[in-house]
Design a protein around this motif. Sequence first.
Motif, mmCIF file in Angstrom:
data_model
loop_
_atom_site.group_PDB
_atom_site.id
_atom_site.type_symbol
_atom_site.label_atom_id
_atom_site.label_comp_id
_atom_site.label_asym_id
_atom_site.label_seq_id
_atom_site.Cartn_x
_atom_site.Cartn_y
_atom_site.Cartn_z
ATOM 1 N N LEU A 29 -23.269 -36.964 -17.136
ATOM 2 C CA LEU A 29 -23.995 -36.823 -17.043
ATOM 3 C C LEU A 29 -24.768 -35.347 -16.275
ATOM 4 C CD1 LEU A 29 -25.928 -35.627 -19.275
ATOM 5 C CD2 LEU A 29 -27.465 -37.090 -19.077
ATOM 6 N N VAL A 30 -24.823 -36.791 -15.052
ATOM 7 C CA VAL A 30 -25.591 -35.464 -13.289
ATOM 8 C C VAL A 30 -24.444 -34.379 -13.601
ATOM 9 C CG1 VAL A 30 -25.924 -36.328 -11.735
ATOM 10 C CG2 VAL A 30 -27.144 -37.646 -13.191
ATOM 11 N N GLU A 31 -23.149 -34.797 -13.196
ATOM 12 C CA GLU A 31 -22.224 -33.548 -12.726
ATOM 13 C C GLU A 31 -22.049 -32.868 -13.796
ATOM 14 O OE1 GLU A 31 -19.051 -32.334 -9.973
ATOM 15 O OE2 GLU A 31 -20.756 -34.201 -9.869
ATOM 16 N N SER A 32 -22.432 -32.759 -15.004
ATOM 17 C CA SER A 32 -22.233 -31.816 -15.503
ATOM 18 C C SER A 32 -23.221 -30.841 -15.426
ATOM 19 C CB SER A 32 -22.281 -32.040 -17.119
ATOM 20 O OG SER A 32 -21.073 -33.102 -17.772
ATOM 21 N N LEU A 33 -24.578 -31.642 -15.486
ATOM 22 C CA LEU A 33 -25.834 -30.764 -15.078
ATOM 23 C C LEU A 33 -25.578 -30.069 -13.340
ATOM 24 C CD1 LEU A 33 -29.054 -33.347 -16.318
ATOM 25 C CD2 LEU A 33 -28.010 -30.836 -17.552
ATOM 26 N N ALA A 34 -25.064 -31.092 -12.995
ATOM 27 C CA ALA A 34 -24.896 -29.736 -11.390
ATOM 28 C C ALA A 34 -23.821 -28.708 -11.486
ATOM 29 C CB ALA A 34 -24.651 -31.130 -10.075
ATOM 30 N N VAL A 51 -21.954 -35.240 -6.836
ATOM 31 C CA VAL A 51 -22.965 -35.638 -7.278
ATOM 32 C C VAL A 51 -22.774 -37.053 -8.546
ATOM 33 C CG1 VAL A 51 -25.363 -35.160 -8.742
ATOM 34 C CG2 VAL A 51 -23.759 -34.043 -6.379
ATOM 35 N N GLY A 52 -21.611 -36.508 -9.058
ATOM 36 C CA GLY A 52 -21.549 -37.434 -10.833
ATOM 37 C C GLY A 52 -21.067 -38.872 -9.993
ATOM 38 N N GLN A 53 -19.786 -38.991 -9.007
ATOM 39 C CA GLN A 53 -19.802 -40.254 -8.462
ATOM 40 C C GLN A 53 -20.874 -40.792 -7.200
ATOM 41 O OE1 GLN A 53 -16.638 -38.055 -6.217
ATOM 42 N NE2 GLN A 53 -14.380 -40.419 -7.284
ATOM 43 N N LEU A 54 -21.501 -40.212 -6.501
ATOM 44 C CA LEU A 54 -22.880 -40.905 -6.513
ATOM 45 C C LEU A 54 -23.527 -41.616 -6.745
ATOM 46 C CD1 LEU A 54 -24.596 -40.918 -3.438
ATOM 47 C CD2 LEU A 54 -25.612 -38.848 -3.733
ATOM 48 N N THR A 55 -24.136 -40.876 -8.127
ATOM 49 C CA THR A 55 -25.223 -41.486 -8.797
ATOM 50 C C THR A 55 -24.316 -43.373 -9.656
ATOM 51 O OG1 THR A 55 -25.954 -39.193 -9.573
ATOM 52 C CG2 THR A 55 -26.312 -41.617 -11.072
ATOM 53 N N PHE A 72 -21.844 -38.376 2.280
ATOM 54 C CA PHE A 72 -20.801 -37.828 1.759
ATOM 55 C C PHE A 72 -20.284 -36.331 0.478
ATOM 56 C CE2 PHE A 72 -17.103 -40.739 3.002
ATOM 57 C CZ PHE A 72 -17.522 -41.169 4.750
ATOM 58 N N THR A 73 -21.767 -36.832 0.208
ATOM 59 C CA THR A 73 -21.865 -35.783 -0.823
ATOM 60 C C THR A 73 -21.804 -34.251 -0.103
ATOM 61 O OG1 THR A 73 -22.811 -37.230 -2.700
ATOM 62 C CG2 THR A 73 -22.813 -35.302 -3.126
#
Length: 590
Positions: free
Chosen positions: A62-67, A292-296, A284-285
């Motif tokens: 979801l964070v990746e999609s928003l980003a 961002v999604g992987q980080l989250t 790394f991000t």
Amino acid sequence: MKPPVHQEQGPATTLPVGSPAAVRGYLGLLARRHRGGFATVVALHSAATLAGLVGPWVLGNLVESLATGTAGGTIAVAVGWYLLALAVQSAFTGWSRMRGSVLGERVLADLREDFLVRSVALPTGVLERAGTGDLVSRGTTDIDRLDKSVREAVPELAVAVVSLLLVIGALLVTSPVLALTSLVGLPLLLASSRWYFRRAPQSYRNESAGYAAVSNVLAETVDAGRTVESLRLGERRVGLTDRKLREWLAWERYTLWLRSVWFPTIEVVYTAAVLTTLVVGGLFTLRGWLTVGQLTTGVLYAQMLIGPVDLILRWYDELQIGQASLARLVGVHEVPEHDGDESARPEGRRVEAREVRFGYREGADVLHGISLDVAPGSRVALVGPSGAGKSTLGRLLAGIYAPGRGSVTLGGAALSRMPAERVRSQVALVNQEHHVFVGTLRDNLRLAAPGADDTELRAALDAVEAGAWVNALPEGLDTEVGSGGASLTPPQAQQLALARLVLADPHTLVLDEATSLLDPRAARHLERSLSKVLEGRTVIAIAHRLHTAHDADVIAVVEGGRISEYGSHPELVAAGGPYAALWRSWRDER
């Protein structure tokens, strides 16, 4: 902080503590008994953990999609998946906890039953030497300490290990780099845990032993309350109790200090893991090596590691206490079993002691080369000053103890080699300690003869002059006695024990002050009544009341662990030796 100086036990013998190998073997036995239950708990919680991994993955997407500005209708879908995963996780977690509780109850029931069965089967001599305080402490305090470990620690520990492996696997799939950063605190975790667990197990064992010593001293003081009071030993016993309490509390404080050092260190490790993952993952991000999604997802997974690691460490610490208590419970299994030699069968009823030496401690004999020949059907009285070894000799003749050197035989067969049940069916010891079991009078009597009918029970009671007071009870033989029931006086309890003896019907009896709780006139009357019942049996009587010796066929005077005189009452009185002096002194007191 230095550990307290371990105080060596005094001369009293205690029951052994199970070795690490014995504890592992017993745990393996429990695991095999309940492998189905363990497998079910692990499988259910694995499903719950897998469902729990869905939440961070959904949030990361979801964070990746928003980003990237491609959220669209994914928010509703993400919320739906998140709630579904949460519901599945909750259902399987609840189910696994329920099954874990059932498993814990079953394992705990096995522990209690195994301990009770083995305790009842312990050789009588072992309990005579160790005393009851240590055994009672194991059956109460140690079982209670294991309660939490078995009910919760074992299932939760298995669950935590599975959860940890699954979360690390999810981290590796998400990002191997974040999996490494989440383990940054591992060296400190291992070092501090190694420091703690090198000290904790033995400290907890010493703490348990200290508590057992306190229980033992208190039990001895209460049991011998009248003696303590009459000899003015109160201050000495209080001083001993205080010393044992200080030793126990010193170990309590030391184990508390160990935890106060270790727990804060673990918190530092948790914080370092999450913080390092967030910082390194952020760098790394920024460089475009992670999304961002992987980080989250990675940070959420790193935080999820805290739960199972914390459970493992917390329950492992609890298991140190449980392990110490389990070692004490398993210790009763390490007492050598004496099944006896089935081929050792007596040929006759003659009891013989040949050059018997015996001591409660190595190198400190109580009996020194005693020889005694008891003909079938005869009555032998053992007399002498207190501490001379009369009761010890009586226990050897009853097969309770095995001689250190020499032999004690019944019908030519060594008593120490016979199976305990065979010995007890032919030789019985009745001493001053008489226990009233919880239940009816009928139940108490049938312990000696399970198949006896009421006519036989009443005949046994009449034989020991107990029929009158039993018939006066409102419910007679159905009267509940023992804890919570009707209270019996010490003389009544003694008569009940003697009635059991009549029902057991052994051909050889060792009576160690068996009528000591009765007043002299009542005791004399009871002994005369018993003489009819005991006619034809071999009786070895240990007594300070010399009228018992007067009626005996043969008298053995025991002094300093040796038989100093041997003969009939008229012979010994005429000889003018130690027995004659005892007789004159006893007659003058009367």
